[in-house]
Motif scaffolding. Structure first.
Motif, PDB file in Angstrom:
ATOM      1  N   GLN A 264      -5.560  14.376  -0.514  1.00  0.00           N
ATOM      2  CA  GLN A 264      -6.328  14.923   0.607  1.00  0.00           C
ATOM      3  C   GLN A 264      -5.394  15.340   1.722  1.00  0.00           C
ATOM      4  OE1 GLN A 264      -9.430  12.197   1.943  1.00  0.00           O
ATOM      5  NE2 GLN A 264     -10.880  13.366   0.726  1.00  0.00           N
ATOM      6  N   MET A 265      -5.802  16.418   2.392  1.00  0.00           N
ATOM      7  CA  MET A 265      -5.138  16.858   3.606  1.00  0.00           C
ATOM      8  C   MET A 265      -6.034  16.346   4.735  1.00  0.00           C
ATOM      9  SD  MET A 265      -4.274  20.844   4.017  1.00  0.00           S
ATOM     10  CE  MET A 265      -3.018  21.507   5.055  1.00  0.00           C
ATOM     11  N   GLU A 266      -5.533  15.429   5.549  1.00  0.00           N
ATOM     12  CA  GLU A 266      -6.347  14.877   6.633  1.00  0.00           C
ATOM     13  C   GLU A 266      -5.893  15.509   7.945  1.00  0.00           C
ATOM     14  OE1 GLU A 266      -6.412  10.595   6.446  1.00  0.00           O
ATOM     15  OE2 GLU A 266      -7.720  10.654   4.675  1.00  0.00           O
TER      16      GLU A 266
ATOM     17  N   PHE B 295      -0.850  14.132   4.708  1.00  0.00           N
ATOM     18  CA  PHE B 295      -1.347  14.148   3.336  1.00  0.00           C
ATOM     19  C   PHE B 295      -1.480  12.717   2.850  1.00  0.00           C
ATOM     20  CE2 PHE B 295       0.724  18.184   3.971  1.00  0.00           C
ATOM     21  CZ  PHE B 295      -0.069  19.091   3.293  1.00  0.00           C
ATOM     22  N   VAL B 296      -2.541  12.439   2.113  1.00  0.00           N
ATOM     23  CA  VAL B 296      -2.718  11.109   1.538  1.00  0.00           C
ATOM     24  C   VAL B 296      -3.116  11.262   0.071  1.00  0.00           C
ATOM     25  CG1 VAL B 296      -3.449  10.090   3.737  1.00  0.00           C
ATOM     26  CG2 VAL B 296      -5.169  10.925   2.155  1.00  0.00           C
ATOM     27  N   ARG B 297      -2.795  10.256  -0.724  1.00  0.00           N
ATOM     28  CA  ARG B 297      -3.270  10.188  -2.106  1.00  0.00           C
ATOM     29  C   ARG B 297      -3.992   8.867  -2.268  1.00  0.00           C
ATOM     30  NH1 ARG B 297      -1.665  12.669  -7.093  1.00  0.00           N
ATOM     31  NH2 ARG B 297      -2.494  11.472  -8.838  1.00  0.00           N
ATOM     32  N   ARG B 298      -5.282   8.941  -2.568  1.00  0.00           N
ATOM     33  CA  ARG B 298      -6.076   7.721  -2.745  1.00  0.00           C
ATOM     34  C   ARG B 298      -6.810   7.799  -4.066  1.00  0.00           C
ATOM     35  NH1 ARG B 298      -7.596   8.550   2.860  1.00  0.00           N
ATOM     36  NH2 ARG B 298      -6.358   7.170   4.180  1.00  0.00           N
TER      37      ARG B 298
ATOM     38  N   GLY C  19       0.819  -1.208   0.000  1.00  0.00           N
ATOM     39  CA  GLY C  19       0.000   0.000   0.000  1.00  0.00           C
ATOM     40  C   GLY C  19       0.852   1.257   0.000  1.00  0.00           C
ATOM     41  N   THR C  20       0.196   2.354  -0.216  1.00  0.00           N
ATOM     42  CA  THR C  20       0.863   3.647  -0.206  1.00  0.00           C
ATOM     43  C   THR C  20       1.345   3.971   1.199  1.00  0.00           C
ATOM     44  OG1 THR C  20      -0.750   4.306  -1.844  1.00  0.00           O
ATOM     45  CG2 THR C  20       0.551   6.058  -0.868  1.00  0.00           C
ATOM     46  N   TYR C  21       2.532   4.545   1.279  1.00  0.00           N
ATOM     47  CA  TYR C  21       3.014   5.026   2.575  1.00  0.00           C
ATOM     48  C   TYR C  21       2.307   6.340   2.919  1.00  0.00           C
ATOM     49  CZ  TYR C  21       5.850   7.392   6.026  1.00  0.00           C
ATOM     50  OH  TYR C  21       6.258   8.088   7.142  1.00  0.00           O
ATOM     51  N   ILE C  22       1.690   6.401   4.104  1.00  0.00           N
ATOM     52  CA  ILE C  22       1.047   7.628   4.570  1.00  0.00           C
ATOM     53  C   ILE C  22       1.805   8.113   5.800  1.00  0.00           C
ATOM     54  CG2 ILE C  22      -1.060   8.632   5.531  1.00  0.00           C
ATOM     55  CD1 ILE C  22      -2.619   6.506   3.942  1.00  0.00           C
ATOM     56  N   PRO C  23       2.383   9.316   5.745  1.00  0.00           N
ATOM     57  CA  PRO C  23       3.113   9.808   6.909  1.00  0.00           C
ATOM     58  C   PRO C  23       2.183   9.946   8.111  1.00  0.00           C
ATOM     59  CG  PRO C  23       3.415  11.261   4.993  1.00  0.00           C
ATOM     60  CD  PRO C  23       2.337  10.289   4.645  1.00  0.00           C
TER      61      PRO C  23
END
Length: 270
Positions: free
Chosen positions: A70-72, A62-65, A38-42
């Motif tokens: 998106q800024m969470e 920040f995430v990219r889905r 999966g994508t790494y999410i800081p």
């Protein structure tokens, strides 16, 4: 809401392409598939401490889905009074990141309460080159005041899902980009084999186009494409038993290379 932090626009290069190497000509063999991780999410970091914002604390990531950035955020009210009427604005930035809609916080936040918010972002906002390149300056308004903070986003937020270059295009682009645009970095203390590294990177839209093995050293040739059309090409060298990788990056806009290297390091080590 006049954020009031402006500066003259700095021109970004208008045209861009792709990264480095030696014996690319003897065309490479692509390694086997395997599962993509999966994508790494800081993890969320505190962007705005309560003491600087009259009791409002904001932490986020920040995430990219599925192609959406998106800024969470978690907004925490550490003040004595209710907070409401939230709005958000970005300063001009290197890649035109901008809120794609209003900050949706539909209920007031009572003292000692927190609320989660997800803000979709577009990449068609005004552009100004920032230092560092991935810096984002933000203004948040509520019923109490306007507050400012800056944060940094991982550049992989901007890597597109269609960033896998054709082999022949990769070869031609690599040769075409001037050698002075090549940057070399060391990634230390990494204990993944080349296939695991390749899978991990693909989760962040860094695509392995080809793999060659020469005298026990795996060379992965990779490409990524930024939202503003810049291609970055990479040669990642992984040697069995050696925890230090070498990465060479080639790009028509070489100023992005440092950010891309930092992103490789973060993704591979987490």
């Amino acid at each position: 809401m006049g954020a009031g932090f402006g500066a003259p626009p700095a021109a970004m290069p208008a045209s861009f392409n792709a990264p480095i190497s030696g014996g690319l000509d003897d065309l490479f063999d692509l390694g086997g598939g395997g599962m993509t991780m999966g994508t790494y999410i800081p993890p969320k970091a505190v962007w705005l401490p309560a003491m600087k914002a009259k009791g409002l604390e904001i932490s986020g990531t920040f995430v990219r889905r599925s192609g959406v950035i998106q800024m969470e955020m978690t907004l925490n009210n550490k003040a004595m009074s209710v907070m409401s009427d939230f709005a958000i604005q970005f300063n001009r930035n290197s890649f035109g990141l901008a809120p794609a809609g209003p900050l949706q916080i539909l209920t007031p936040i009572s003292p000692n309460q927190s609320i989660e918010a997800a803000l979709p972002l577009s990449t068609v906002g005004p552009v100004m080159k920032m230092e560092p390149l991935n810096n984002l300056q933000v203004a948040v308004k509520n019923n109490i005041d306007v507050f400012y903070f800056s944060c940094q986003y991982p550049i992989s937020m901007l890597f597109l899902e269609d960033g896998k270059m054709e082999r022949q295009v990769f070869l031609a682009t690599w040769k075409d980009i001037p050698n002075e645009n090549e940057s070399q970095f060391q990634i230390k203390d990494c204990h993944l084999n080349s296939d695991a590294a390749s899978n991990k990177l693909q989760g962040s839209n860094i695509f392995t186009i080809a793999k060659r093995t020469v005298e026990g050293q795996d060379m992965l040739y990779q490409s990524m494409k930024l939202t503003n059309g810049i291609w970055v090409l990479a040669e990642l060298r992984v040697q069995a038993g050696n925890p230090n990788y070498t990465i060479s990056l080639k790009c028509r806009a070489p100023e992005v290379s440092q950010c891309v290297f930092q992103n490789y390091e973060t993704v591979l080590k987490n």
